[in-house]
Design an enzyme around this catalytic site. Sequence first.
Site, PDB file in Angstrom:
ATOM      1  N   GLU A  32     100.291 137.497  58.384  1.00 42.66           N
ATOM      2  CA  GLU A  32      99.520 136.514  59.154  1.00 42.66           C
ATOM      3  C   GLU A  32      99.115 135.338  58.268  1.00 42.66           C
ATOM      4  O   GLU A  32      99.123 135.438  57.037  1.00 42.66           O
ATOM      5  CB  GLU A  32      98.275 137.173  59.737  1.00 42.66           C
ATOM      6  CG  GLU A  32      97.315 137.686  58.682  1.00 42.66           C
ATOM      7  CD  GLU A  32      95.939 137.988  59.224  1.00 42.66           C
ATOM      8  OE1 GLU A  32      95.282 137.047  59.681  1.00 42.66           O
ATOM      9  OE2 GLU A  32      95.517 139.162  59.170  1.00 42.66           O
ATOM     10  N   LYS A  93      92.795 128.202  64.692  1.00 43.63           N
ATOM     11  CA  LYS A  93      92.972 129.651  64.662  1.00 43.63           C
ATOM     12  C   LYS A  93      93.648 130.048  65.969  1.00 43.63           C
ATOM     13  O   LYS A  93      93.072 129.902  67.054  1.00 43.63           O
ATOM     14  CB  LYS A  93      91.619 130.338  64.505  1.00 43.63           C
ATOM     15  CG  LYS A  93      91.694 131.840  64.337  1.00 43.63           C
ATOM     16  CD  LYS A  93      90.295 132.408  64.097  1.00 43.63           C
ATOM     17  CE  LYS A  93      90.327 133.916  63.898  1.00 43.63           C
ATOM     18  NZ  LYS A  93      88.964 134.471  63.649  1.00 43.63           N
ATOM     19  N   VAL A 113      96.080 138.290  64.009  1.00 42.83           N
ATOM     20  CA  VAL A 113      96.843 139.534  64.098  1.00 42.83           C
ATOM     21  C   VAL A 113      97.604 139.591  65.418  1.00 42.83           C
ATOM     22  O   VAL A 113      98.793 139.933  65.456  1.00 42.83           O
ATOM     23  CB  VAL A 113      95.907 140.749  63.964  1.00 42.83           C
ATOM     24  CG1 VAL A 113      96.629 142.039  64.347  1.00 42.83           C
ATOM     25  CG2 VAL A 113      95.373 140.848  62.542  1.00 42.83           C
ATOM     26  N   ASP A 145      83.084 141.540  74.840  1.00 39.89           N
ATOM     27  CA  ASP A 145      83.769 140.890  73.721  1.00 39.89           C
ATOM     28  C   ASP A 145      84.687 141.898  73.037  1.00 39.89           C
ATOM     29  O   ASP A 145      84.225 142.849  72.410  1.00 39.89           O
ATOM     30  CB  ASP A 145      82.748 140.336  72.726  1.00 39.89           C
ATOM     31  CG  ASP A 145      83.365 139.370  71.736  1.00 39.89           C
ATOM     32  OD1 ASP A 145      84.593 139.231  71.719  1.00 39.89           O
ATOM     33  OD2 ASP A 145      82.597 138.742  70.970  1.00 39.89           O
ATOM     34  N   SER A 147      88.630 142.053  70.910  1.00 41.42           N
ATOM     35  CA  SER A 147      89.714 141.282  70.313  1.00 41.42           C
ATOM     36  C   SER A 147      91.003 141.409  71.107  1.00 41.42           C
ATOM     37  O   SER A 147      91.345 142.487  71.615  1.00 41.42           O
ATOM     38  CB  SER A 147      89.950 141.761  68.881  1.00 41.42           C
ATOM     39  OG  SER A 147      91.113 141.163  68.342  1.00 41.42           O
ATOM     40  N   ALA A 148      91.737 140.301  71.164  1.00 43.10           N
ATOM     41  CA  ALA A 148      93.068 140.319  71.783  1.00 43.10           C
ATOM     42  C   ALA A 148      94.058 141.146  70.975  1.00 43.10           C
ATOM     43  O   ALA A 148      95.143 141.471  71.475  1.00 43.10           O
ATOM     44  CB  ALA A 148      93.585 138.889  71.938  1.00 43.10           C
ATOM     45  N   LYS A 166      87.767 145.988  61.108  1.00 45.17           N
ATOM     46  CA  LYS A 166      86.658 145.460  60.319  1.00 45.17           C
ATOM     47  C   LYS A 166      85.384 146.235  60.647  1.00 45.17           C
ATOM     48  O   LYS A 166      85.070 146.454  61.815  1.00 45.17           O
ATOM     49  CB  LYS A 166      86.505 143.965  60.573  1.00 45.17           C
ATOM     50  CG  LYS A 166      87.721 143.166  60.107  1.00 45.17           C
ATOM     51  CD  LYS A 166      87.566 141.695  60.384  1.00 45.17           C
ATOM     52  CE  LYS A 166      88.780 140.908  59.872  1.00 45.17           C
ATOM     53  NZ  LYS A 166      90.008 141.185  60.633  1.00 45.17           N
TER      54      LYS A 166
END
Length: 310
Positions: A32, A93, A113, A145, A147-148, A166
């Site tokens: 990435e 981003k 990612v 919320d 993450s994709a 994380k």
Amino acid sequence: MVIVNESPRFDIQYGAEVAAARRDGRPIVALESTIVSHGLPRPDNLRVAREIESAVRGAGAVPATIGMVGGRLVVGLDDAQLSHLATADGVAKLSVRDLPVAAALGADGATTVAATSAVAAAAGIGVFATGGLGGVHREASQTFDESADLTTLARTPIAVVCAGVKSILDVGATLERLETLGVTVVGYRTRRFPGFFITDSGFDLDWSVESPEQIAAALRARREQGVQGGGLIVANPLPVDEQLDPALHDRTLADGLAMLARDGVTGKAVTPFLLAHFHSATEGRSLAVNVRIILRNAELAGRIAVAAAA
């Protein structure tokens, strides 16, 4: 005089080294670019980006750092392009949803990612190394919320080597979501899920593998079975003597979460905010751990790619 307005091209551009590797059937590892543009401070980011690529080469594979330069997706950024994304201001981003609009606007962008996984799979690359995955955020039951990275991996057949998710996230909820989405998670020489900065997040894993060859065999079995599925997460923990001190980690995380609530930080800004807080509060120790994580993952991904190619 006739002026011809040529339409911009949105197809994938391949770096010379990656194009040759694709032609010759050599192993390739996707990397990435968000870690270069947004995850590491300048000027360390460019040096570390080059070290990551060197770690892949040292394992016998070809690195393919993915990013967008002037609206063109590039699989295998050359050193000038990598330097540009590491040093330029205003680099976007880019998650998967952002790719078409960024291309149409001729933007410079670093892939997350999710975006890196999707582009790598489209390019026929089956192994990807990163630091830590995104996941379900704390308080997600109120904010939704998430993450994709998770939903992208549910539909993208790629092996992702990481140090877990994380630790600033809700690790347990993330593992539950990965199970629901049908994403396979295996520990590399461990039955405990790593916690990014720390070796053990406190959660068990159902499966463990002992070698890159076993991971390559699992990828081959998936292809031969013909059962539609998504990604394979290879959770590669740091050795205990290389992790961030767990007590320091827990104090720093608690303080960072309190600062988030105080300052009203939400959405995409949460992760960079907390990582910057870790860097400051630990006096750079978290950055050193972060670098060790990605270098170890890049080396392991290279070995997996070599085993899969064999």
